[in-house]
Design an enzyme around this catalytic site. Structure first.
Site, PDB file in Angstrom:
ATOM      1  N   GLU A  42     -39.627  67.978  53.070  1.00 12.42           N
ATOM      2  CA  GLU A  42     -40.006  68.496  54.384  1.00 12.42           C
ATOM      3  C   GLU A  42     -40.002  70.023  54.432  1.00 12.42           C
ATOM      4  O   GLU A  42     -40.926  70.644  54.974  1.00 12.42           O
ATOM      5  CB  GLU A  42     -39.056  67.944  55.465  1.00 12.42           C
ATOM      6  CG  GLU A  42     -39.189  66.449  55.705  1.00 12.42           C
ATOM      7  CD  GLU A  42     -38.295  65.626  54.795  1.00 12.42           C
ATOM      8  OE1 GLU A  42     -38.244  64.394  54.961  1.00 12.42           O
ATOM      9  OE2 GLU A  42     -37.621  66.227  53.915  1.00 12.42           O
ATOM     10  N   HIS A  63     -31.884  58.922  62.981  1.00 10.53           N
ATOM     11  CA  HIS A  63     -33.319  59.146  63.082  1.00 10.53           C
ATOM     12  C   HIS A  63     -33.786  59.425  64.509  1.00 10.53           C
ATOM     13  O   HIS A  63     -34.966  59.678  64.727  1.00 10.53           O
ATOM     14  CB  HIS A  63     -34.077  57.929  62.539  1.00 10.53           C
ATOM     15  CG  HIS A  63     -34.079  57.830  61.051  1.00 10.53           C
ATOM     16  ND1 HIS A  63     -32.938  57.901  60.294  1.00 10.53           N
ATOM     17  CD2 HIS A  63     -35.110  57.675  60.159  1.00 10.53           C
ATOM     18  CE1 HIS A  63     -33.240  57.782  59.010  1.00 10.53           C
ATOM     19  NE2 HIS A  63     -34.541  57.658  58.902  1.00 10.53           N
ATOM     20  N   HIS A 111     -26.895  96.030  43.960  1.00  8.94           N
ATOM     21  CA  HIS A 111     -27.710  95.025  44.651  1.00  8.94           C
ATOM     22  C   HIS A 111     -28.036  95.425  46.070  1.00  8.94           C
ATOM     23  O   HIS A 111     -29.203  95.481  46.448  1.00  8.94           O
ATOM     24  CB  HIS A 111     -27.011  93.661  44.656  1.00  8.94           C
ATOM     25  CG  HIS A 111     -27.688  92.661  45.537  1.00  8.94           C
ATOM     26  ND1 HIS A 111     -28.790  91.943  45.131  1.00  8.94           N
ATOM     27  CD2 HIS A 111     -27.445  92.294  46.826  1.00  8.94           C
ATOM     28  CE1 HIS A 111     -29.191  91.169  46.132  1.00  8.94           C
ATOM     29  NE2 HIS A 111     -28.391  91.363  47.171  1.00  8.94           N
ATOM     30  N   HIS A 117     -31.525  97.660  49.289  1.00  6.00           N
ATOM     31  CA  HIS A 117     -31.259  97.002  48.010  1.00  6.00           C
ATOM     32  C   HIS A 117     -32.052  97.697  46.894  1.00  6.00           C
ATOM     33  O   HIS A 117     -33.202  97.341  46.626  1.00  6.00           O
ATOM     34  CB  HIS A 117     -31.671  95.531  48.083  1.00  6.00           C
ATOM     35  CG  HIS A 117     -30.949  94.747  49.136  1.00  6.00           C
ATOM     36  ND1 HIS A 117     -31.253  94.855  50.478  1.00  6.00           N
ATOM     37  CD2 HIS A 117     -29.932  93.846  49.044  1.00  6.00           C
ATOM     38  CE1 HIS A 117     -30.467  94.051  51.170  1.00  6.00           C
ATOM     39  NE2 HIS A 117     -29.659  93.433  50.329  1.00  6.00           N
TER      40      HIS A 117
END
Length: 663
Positions: free
Chosen positions: A412, A474, A265, A34
């Site tokens: 998280e 959960h 890129h 790149h």
């Protein structure tokens, strides 16, 4: 660390063009890579290093260096080019020529530990900026403990449009602004280009407004105007808030027909374009050739850093905090911790408490945190459920960086990446908690913990259907298995308070492997009622109860199901079947044992494993003729006892499976 005087505008241009030349030449030689980002951000990076950065390639890990994170990790040649020019002794031109090749230090994305001067592994976009937030937080926390004479540095980040699109960027930006991390400066490569084309194809977010709304100091500059960049960095350093500098750049700057387009890129420019770029940039030198005067200009930066490092070392030698600082930076004192844990284990075996292992974890942490000087706890808004905060811990905040407990909020993924940054920074040992079902939110950062060999501890509670009424969203059934198959991760699922204490001793003492502690919501009896000074969990699996005589069957379990295996063994004994019970708190550690020990534990008799999870990772232990009692699908919402019964995870089911194998 005050702003440094530049050498000259003309030389600074040539210094930047050296980055561009090495980047386009290396990508061309590899036929892969790149070039766009390094060429577009070369001016910004040159100003940053030439006028502001304090690093010493001759002592690459000295604690008070500035940190540089290339969050847009695909632009790795910018890092390698700079490190070559600065004179890192492991980044010679042979490594630049070998970009992206087998055995080279110059991997496609920067890999922590592969070469000096790489502060973190980047490539998964967004994680670099978030890891840098952890570094910046660690700097403030260490400064609160040891003062400016020993801790006084900045964390600089180059981030791209992709980094800021990733969801984790919001977690990082919000958290850094809330914490007031004024030593963090993000240089945004605002080039309006993604792989597919213009950023406008997929985003219309006002990024500057987004950062400002999160409490950041925000500026915008022409990324090719070096004076404007320098003024912006100086202003950022003077502001108490974390800073974003939006650097409007041209991707692939200098490539006459491809700059400003997605064509630069992720592909080589091609020989003709590179030749034309050399003309445009006024760079007549052959590939991989750097004029002596340009290299010398970069080496001035290294010499400046060396002087700063030597002055810091003198301050450390004279400091009354020297011993405490060196202890914080050193590995855990294993003997000291081992003595404390062993005494604690003896008490547990005598008292035989029935507690959830999440509570047992908190109890063990009381010992760990009282013994070690630099543990830092936290949770993603589940402190009371994860039991991660021990007595005397105070929250870390912008008013109190001297605290020991971090409230990460409902972030998280961000929590896990921030903990990576804290660990990489050095001086603090982070652990953080959430529900095991949410490990998938953390997973990309856990993977980087493993890849970078960072011993972060993940406290994952509510580890099975045993959490009960919250239901299948959960209740983790596949999570333990999915974490076990990740390389270089130790997954502990302790059966009782004793195994939990042993797991903590292993996890917090490790120097190269992250740990996941999968802990129960429901109370579990103590199964290790006879004290043993050996940390048996270090073996990964062991015979908890041997059969009376030759084994007819071996029952294996982890965590909450060890109790079920013991009851099943009693049922079998009443029917004349001799069953041994093997506790398997950590499959990874068991796999590392010698063949003789493994054979002794597993035995020659048929084997049945029981775990309130899917079977997959048990297959190697069960063998071809073994059996498994556990989950085959998702859970349900009901009391834990009803769930175990209805899903058939019972002592009776284990005993039936054992008898069927013997038939």
């Amino acid at each position: 660390m005050n702003q440094q005087a530049k050498i000259s505008t003309d030389m600074e241009t040539r210094m930047a063009n050296a980055i561009r030349a090495l980047s386009m030449d290396a990508v061309q030689a590899a036929n892969s890579g790149h070039p766009g980002a390094p060429m577009g951000m070369a001016d910004v990076a040159t100003v940053l290093f030439n006028r502001f950065m304090t690093v010493d390639p001759s002592a690459d890990t000295w604690p008070d260096r500035d940190r540089f994170v290339m969050s847009a990790g695909h632009g790795s040649m910018l890092v390698y080019a700079i490190n070559n020019l600065l004179g890192y002794d492991d980044m010679g031109m042979d490594q630049i020529r070998a970009f992206r090749q087998w055995g080279s230090r110059t991997a496609g994305h920067p890999e922590y530990g592969h070469a000096k001067g790489i502060e973190t592994t980047t490539g998964p976009l967004g994680q670099g900026i978030t890891t840098a937030v952890g570094m910046a937080l660690a700097e403030r926390m260490m400064q609160a403990r040891f003062g400016d004479e020993l801790v006084d540095h900045y964390t600089y980040v180059i981030a791209g449009d992709g980094c800021l699109m990733e969801g984790i960027s919001h977690e990082a930006i919000d958290f850094a602004g809330h914490m007031g991390l004024g030593r963090l400066v993000v240089l945004w490569d605002d080039n309006d280009i993604t792989i597919d084309g213009s950023v406008s194809l997929s985003s219309s977010t006002d990024q500057k407004a987004r950062f400002a709304a999160s409490g950041w100091h925000v500026q915008a500059v022409d990324g090719h105007d070096r004076e404007a960049v320098a003024e912006a960095i100086a202003a950022a350093k003077a502001d108490a808030r974390p800073s974003l500098i939006a650097c409007k750049t041209i991707i692939g700057f200098g490539a006459p027909t491809k700059q400003g387009t997605s064509a630069t890129h992720g592909a080589p420019l091609g020989a003709e374009e590179i030749a034309a770029a050399r003309e445009v940039l006024g760079w007549p030198h052959d590939p991989f050739v750097i004029p002596a005067e340009v290299r010398e200009a970069w080496e001035v930066i290294a010499a400046r850093g060396k002087r700063a490092r030597e002055a810091w070392e003198a301050r450390l030698q004279a400091s009354t905090s020297r011993a405490a600082f060196e202890e914080a930076m050193a590995p855990v004192d294993g003997a000291k911790l081992g003595t404390a844990i062993n005494a604690y284990k003896a008490k547990l075996s005598a008292d035989a408490p029935k507690v959830a292992t999440r509570k047992a974890s908190e109890m063990a942490l009381e010992v760990v945190n009282a013994t070690l000087p630099n543990t830092v706890g936290g949770s993603a808004d589940l402190t009371g459920s994860n039991n991660t905060r021990t007595g005397g811990m105070t929250p870390v905040s912008r008013e109190n960086y001297g605290g020991e407990y971090i409230h990460y909020g409902i972030r998280e993924h961000g929590m896990a990446a921030v903990m990576n940054g804290i660990s990489l920074h050095g001086g603090l040992k982070p652990y953080g908690g959430t529900f095991l079902a949410f490990a998938d939110y953390c997973r990309p950062a856990i993977r980087l913990s493993a890849l970078m060999q960072q011993p972060v501890v993940y406290v994952m509670t509510h580890d099975s259907i045993g959490l009960g009424e919250d239901g299948p969203t959960h209740q983790p059934v596949e999570h333990v298995a999915s974490l076990r198959i990740m390389p270089n991760v130790n997954v502990f699922r302790p059966a009782d308070a004793v195994e939990t204490a042993e797991a903590w001793e292993i996890a917090i003492s490790d120097t190269s492997t992250p740990s996941v502690l999968a802990l129960s919501r429901q109370g579990l009896p103590t199964v290790r009622t006879e004290h043993d000074e050996e940390n048996r969990t270090k073996r990964g699996a062991y015979v908890l109860r041997e059969a009376e005589g030759t084994r007819d069957v071996t029952l294996m379990a982890s965590g909450s199901e060890v109790e079920i295996a013991l009851t099943a063994a009693d049922l079998l004994a009443a029917q004349g079947v001799r069953a041994a019970v093997v506790s398997v708190p950590c499959m990874e550690l068991f796999a590392a044992q010698d063949a003789g020990y493994r054979a002794e534990v597993l035995g020659a008799a048929p084997r049945v494993a029981v775990e309130a999870a899917v079977q997959s990772t048990w297959n190697a232990l069960i063998g071809e003729n073994g059996g498994f009692v556990g989950m085959t699908g998702f859970g349900a919402s009901a009391p834990a006892e009803d769930l175990y019964r209805n899903f058939g995870i019972t002592a009776e089911a284990v005993a039936d499976k054992a008898r069927a194998l013997m038939a």
